[in-house]
Enzyme design. Structure first.
Site, PDB file in Angstrom:
ATOM      1  N   GLY A 187       0.544  -1.185  -0.087  1.00  0.00           N
ATOM      2  CA  GLY A 187       0.040  -0.114   0.063  1.00  0.00           C
ATOM      3  C   GLY A 187       0.727   1.339   0.112  1.00  0.00           C
ATOM      4  O   GLY A 187       0.316   2.132   0.474  1.00  0.00           O
ATOM      5  N   SER A 188       1.975   1.302  -0.513  1.00  0.00           N
ATOM      6  CA  SER A 188       2.742   2.534  -0.620  1.00  0.00           C
ATOM      7  C   SER A 188       2.318   3.671  -1.623  1.00  0.00           C
ATOM      8  O   SER A 188       2.158   4.606  -1.185  1.00  0.00           O
ATOM      9  CB  SER A 188       4.322   2.238  -0.989  1.00  0.00           C
ATOM     10  OG  SER A 188       4.397   1.932  -2.316  1.00  0.00           O
TER      11      SER A 188
ATOM     12  N   ASN B  44      -5.906   3.300 -12.824  1.00  0.00           N
ATOM     13  CA  ASN B  44      -5.116   2.345 -12.434  1.00  0.00           C
ATOM     14  C   ASN B  44      -3.759   2.836 -12.594  1.00  0.00           C
ATOM     15  O   ASN B  44      -3.617   3.719 -13.417  1.00  0.00           O
ATOM     16  CB  ASN B  44      -5.031   1.050 -13.149  1.00  0.00           C
ATOM     17  CG  ASN B  44      -4.041   0.012 -12.900  1.00  0.00           C
ATOM     18  OD1 ASN B  44      -3.868  -0.262 -11.480  1.00  0.00           O
ATOM     19  ND2 ASN B  44      -3.563  -0.843 -13.771  1.00  0.00           N
TER      20      ASN B  44
ATOM     21  N   HIS C 151       0.204   1.606 -13.651  1.00  0.00           N
ATOM     22  CA  HIS C 151       0.956   0.621 -14.220  1.00  0.00           C
ATOM     23  C   HIS C 151       2.446   0.955 -14.247  1.00  0.00           C
ATOM     24  O   HIS C 151       2.661   1.951 -14.615  1.00  0.00           O
ATOM     25  CB  HIS C 151       0.707   0.188 -15.582  1.00  0.00           C
ATOM     26  CG  HIS C 151       1.324  -1.040 -16.007  1.00  0.00           C
ATOM     27  ND1 HIS C 151       0.693  -2.348 -15.598  1.00  0.00           N
ATOM     28  CD2 HIS C 151       2.216  -1.312 -17.084  1.00  0.00           C
ATOM     29  CE1 HIS C 151       1.367  -3.289 -16.249  1.00  0.00           C
ATOM     30  NE2 HIS C 151       2.185  -2.615 -16.939  1.00  0.00           N
TER      31      HIS C 151
ATOM     32  N   GLU D 209     -12.505  -3.103 -19.770  1.00  0.00           N
ATOM     33  CA  GLU D 209     -12.853  -4.665 -19.683  1.00  0.00           C
ATOM     34  C   GLU D 209     -11.390  -5.369 -19.749  1.00  0.00           C
ATOM     35  O   GLU D 209     -11.785  -6.733 -19.984  1.00  0.00           O
ATOM     36  CB  GLU D 209     -14.009  -4.902 -20.490  1.00  0.00           C
ATOM     37  CG  GLU D 209     -13.938  -4.875 -21.703  1.00  0.00           C
ATOM     38  CD  GLU D 209     -14.075  -3.548 -22.375  1.00  0.00           C
ATOM     39  OE1 GLU D 209     -14.139  -3.254 -23.607  1.00  0.00           O
ATOM     40  OE2 GLU D 209     -14.496  -2.499 -21.546  1.00  0.00           O
TER      41      GLU D 209
ATOM     42  N   ASP E 130      -4.970  -3.386 -18.707  1.00  0.00           N
ATOM     43  CA  ASP E 130      -4.245  -2.400 -19.127  1.00  0.00           C
ATOM     44  C   ASP E 130      -4.321  -1.835 -20.407  1.00  0.00           C
ATOM     45  O   ASP E 130      -3.171  -1.356 -20.936  1.00  0.00           O
ATOM     46  CB  ASP E 130      -2.693  -2.963 -18.966  1.00  0.00           C
ATOM     47  CG  ASP E 130      -2.199  -3.331 -17.477  1.00  0.00           C
ATOM     48  OD1 ASP E 130      -2.616  -2.859 -16.548  1.00  0.00           O
ATOM     49  OD2 ASP E 130      -1.500  -4.431 -17.568  1.00  0.00           O
TER      50      ASP E 130
END
Length: 187
Positions: free
Chosen positions: A12-13, A102, A104, A142, A145
């Site tokens: 969780g950084s 998100n 990546h 869906e 990435d």
């Protein structure tokens, strides 16, 4: 007040960097941290920050499950995946269009897709002798990435890099850029 819900699977950084960034902001609040791993350190981070932390299993993540109900009740302005390793179900993507993001640890579209996370990505970057790597903040759709790119930041890949040294530089980029990118999305 804009509401952020963070999904994370591990340490969780990145979640901590987001919490720190918004802790004195009266316009934005991290309301919940959700994890698919009951012993993930990110849940301890949630407790320490006074944020509700919830762990869940696959059943709770399904359409009829409790996580869907919680998200509908909160109606977050943004759902942030910060080291969350499960694919987001299509019903959730449809219910929260352009509200799930998100981060990546590579420059998409390279080194993305199922199984490409963490050290798997850094190892592939080093094996292919890339000259640079970086991070990509993107919308979630869906497919793994493949959502629209929001922001990228780069760093060089050095000749003597190891997976660990490259990962450390990537983490620095994540912590520097992810919270600021989230803030821009919410403004």
């Amino acid at each position: 007040m804009k509401k952020i819900v963070i999904f994370a699977s591990g340490n969780g950084s990145n979640a901590q960097a987001i919490i720190n960034h918004f802790e004195n902001n009266d316009q934005v609040q991290v309301t919940h941290i959700l994890s698919n791993k009951p012993n993930a350190f990110v849940l301890k981070r949630a407790t320490q920050a006074g944020i509700e932390g919830i762990s869940f299993n696959k059943f709770a993540f399904a359409k009829a499950g409790s996580i869907h109900s919680i998200l509908k009740q909160i109606n977050p302005d943004l759902i942030v995946l910060a080291g969350f390793l499960w694919k987001i179900p299509e019903f959730m993507v449809e219910e929260f269009p352009n509200r799930i993001v998100n981060i990546h640890p590579a420059l998409l579209p390279k080194y993305g897709g199922k199984g490409m996370y963490g050290n798997h990505v850094h190892g592939a970057v080093l094996s292919n002798k890339e000259k640079e790597s970086g991070i990509t903040v993107h919308y979630v759709n869906e497919h793994y990435d493949e959502g629209g790119i929001i922001h990228q930041a780069t760093c060089p890949v050095l000749m003597n890099d190891t997976i660990e040294s490259l990962a450390n530089r990537i983490h620095q980029l994540e912590h520097e850029h992810f919270p600021v990118t989230i803030e821009k999305l919410l403004s």
